[in-house]
Design a protein around this motif. Structure first.
Motif, short mmCIF file in Angstrom:
data_model
loop_
_atom_site.label_atom_id
_atom_site.label_comp_id
_atom_site.label_asym_id
_atom_site.label_seq_id
_atom_site.Cartn_x
_atom_site.Cartn_y
_atom_site.Cartn_z
N SER A 8 0.83 -1.21 0.00
CA SER A 8 0.00 0.00 0.00
C SER A 8 0.86 1.25 0.00
O SER A 8 0.58 2.21 -0.72
CB SER A 8 -0.94 0.01 1.20
OG SER A 8 -1.81 -1.09 1.15
N LEU A 9 1.89 1.27 0.84
CA LEU A 9 2.79 2.43 0.88
C LEU A 9 3.49 2.63 -0.46
O LEU A 9 3.60 3.75 -0.95
CB LEU A 9 3.83 2.27 1.99
CG LEU A 9 3.34 2.51 3.41
CD1 LEU A 9 4.43 2.16 4.42
CD2 LEU A 9 2.90 3.95 3.60
N LEU A 12 1.06 4.04 -3.03
CA LEU A 12 0.70 5.44 -2.79
C LEU A 12 1.87 6.39 -3.01
O LEU A 12 1.66 7.57 -3.30
CB LEU A 12 0.14 5.60 -1.38
CG LEU A 12 -1.24 4.95 -1.16
CD1 LEU A 12 -1.58 4.94 0.32
CD2 LEU A 12 -2.30 5.68 -1.97
N GLN A 13 3.09 5.89 -2.87
CA GLN A 13 4.26 6.75 -3.06
C GLN A 13 4.69 6.84 -4.52
O GLN A 13 5.41 7.77 -4.89
CB GLN A 13 5.44 6.22 -2.24
CG GLN A 13 5.35 6.58 -0.78
CD GLN A 13 6.57 6.10 -0.03
OE1 GLN A 13 6.63 4.95 0.35
NE2 GLN A 13 7.53 6.97 0.16
N GLU A 21 8.48 14.66 -2.38
CA GLU A 21 9.18 13.97 -1.29
C GLU A 21 10.02 14.95 -0.46
O GLU A 21 10.08 14.84 0.76
CB GLU A 21 10.04 12.84 -1.85
CG GLU A 21 9.19 11.70 -2.39
CD GLU A 21 10.00 10.59 -3.02
OE1 GLU A 21 11.25 10.62 -2.93
OE2 GLU A 21 9.38 9.68 -3.59
N ARG A 51 7.37 6.19 9.68
CA ARG A 51 6.61 4.99 9.32
C ARG A 51 7.53 3.79 9.08
O ARG A 51 7.10 2.66 9.15
CB ARG A 51 5.73 5.25 8.10
CG ARG A 51 6.49 5.55 6.83
CD ARG A 51 5.53 5.72 5.65
NE ARG A 51 6.24 6.31 4.53
CZ ARG A 51 5.95 7.48 4.00
NH1 ARG A 51 4.96 8.19 4.48
NH2 ARG A 51 6.64 7.94 2.99
N PHE A 101 -4.16 3.28 6.99
CA PHE A 101 -4.75 3.86 5.79
C PHE A 101 -6.21 4.26 5.96
O PHE A 101 -6.92 4.46 4.99
CB PHE A 101 -4.59 2.89 4.62
CG PHE A 101 -3.14 2.59 4.37
CD1 PHE A 101 -2.31 3.53 3.80
CD2 PHE A 101 -2.61 1.37 4.76
CE1 PHE A 101 -0.96 3.28 3.61
CE2 PHE A 101 -1.26 1.10 4.56
CZ PHE A 101 -0.44 2.06 3.99
N ARG A 132 -0.39 12.09 9.42
CA ARG A 132 -0.35 11.90 7.96
C ARG A 132 0.20 13.15 7.27
O ARG A 132 0.08 14.25 7.78
CB ARG A 132 -1.75 11.61 7.45
CG ARG A 132 -2.33 10.37 8.06
CD ARG A 132 -3.78 10.15 7.70
NE ARG A 132 -4.36 9.17 8.58
CZ ARG A 132 -4.05 7.88 8.57
NH1 ARG A 132 -3.18 7.43 7.71
NH2 ARG A 132 -4.61 7.05 9.43
N ASP A 136 -1.86 12.18 2.48
CA ASP A 136 -2.62 11.25 3.31
C ASP A 136 -1.87 9.94 3.59
O ASP A 136 -2.47 8.93 3.91
CB ASP A 136 -4.00 10.97 2.72
CG ASP A 136 -5.02 10.65 3.80
OD1 ASP A 136 -4.86 11.14 4.93
OD2 ASP A 136 -5.96 9.88 3.52
N LEU A 137 -0.56 9.98 3.47
CA LEU A 137 0.27 8.81 3.81
C LEU A 137 0.66 8.90 5.28
O LEU A 137 0.92 9.99 5.79
CB LEU A 137 1.55 8.80 2.97
CG LEU A 137 1.40 8.38 1.52
CD1 LEU A 137 2.66 8.72 0.76
CD2 LEU A 137 1.10 6.91 1.44
N ASN A 139 2.93 9.31 8.18
CA ASN A 139 4.17 10.06 8.13
C ASN A 139 5.03 9.79 9.36
O ASN A 139 6.13 9.27 9.24
CB ASN A 139 3.83 11.55 8.02
CG ASN A 139 4.89 12.36 7.40
OD1 ASN A 139 5.94 11.85 7.08
ND2 ASN A 139 4.63 13.63 7.23
#
Length: 153
Positions: A8-9, A12-13, A21, A51, A101, A132, A136-137, A139
Motif C-alpha cells: 500500500s505504501l 501510494l508513493q 518527497e 513509518r 490507511f 499523515r 494522506d500517507l 508520516n
C-alpha cells in the motif's frame, strides 16, 4: 501485517515526484521541531518514529523509563521495533496495518513489552497516533501516554 502495509505504501508513493518527497521531508522536520517543544512540557514518556520505524524524537521521560539514552536512540539510527519484545513487534505492526490507511481512528491503545539496553523487560501500556502528510500517507507515529509500566496484563 507488513504484507498489507508495504504494498500500500509503495503504491501510494509511486506518483510522488522528487519535489513532493522533499516537501514532505521538510514538513516532517517542522513537525519534529514543534513536537520537541510539546514533549518537553508534557511530562509523559513519549517517543516519535517514522513509518519505517526509525526513532526521530524521544522525550526525557521515555529515556528514564527504558534506560536508553537519547544519544543511543537518535544518534545510532535505532528503530522502534528494536526496543520491542518480539510479540510486541508483531502486535504493533498488526495495529499499524489496521489503522495506517484509514482516517477514522485518532489513537490506538495497546500494550507492549519494551526492552532495556540490558535486555530486561518493561511491560507497558501505550497509545500511538499516526500523523499523515498532505498526500494522506502515514508520516510519523507518536507513541505516548501513558507508556506506563504495568505489573501484569
Amino acid at each position: 501485517a507488513l504484507a498489507i502495509v508495504r504494498p500500500s505504501l509503495i503504491a501510494l508513493q509511486m506518483p510522488l515526484t522528487e519535489e513532493d518527497e522533499v516537501f514532505v521531508e521538510k514538513c516532517v522536520q517542522r513537525s519534529l521541531i514543534e513536537l520537541d517543544k510539546l514533549i518537553s512540557f508534557g511530562g509523559t514518556p513519549t517517543v516519535v518514529w517514522r513509518r519505517t520505524g526509525e526513532i526521530c524524537l524521544v522525550g526525557f521521560e521515555f529515556t528514564m523509563l527504558t534506560g536508553w539514552s537519547r544519544e543511543e536512540l537518535l544518534g545510532k539510527g535505532k528503530y522502534i521495533y528494536e526496543l520491542f519484545e518480539n510479540q510486541s513487534t508483531v502486535e504493533y505492526y498488526e495495529n499499524f496495518a489496521a489503522h495506517a490507511f484509514e482516517n477514522t481512528t485518532q489513537s490506538v491503545i495497546s500494550h507492549c513489552v519494551l526492552l532495556k539496553p540490558s535486555g530486561a523487560p518493561v511491560p507497558c501500556t501505550f497509545c500511538f497516533s499516526i500523523r499523515r502528510d498532505i498526500f494522506d500517507l502515514p508520516n510519523i507515529i507518536i507513541g505516548e501516554k501513558p507508556f506506563h509500566p504495568v505489573t501484569c496484563f
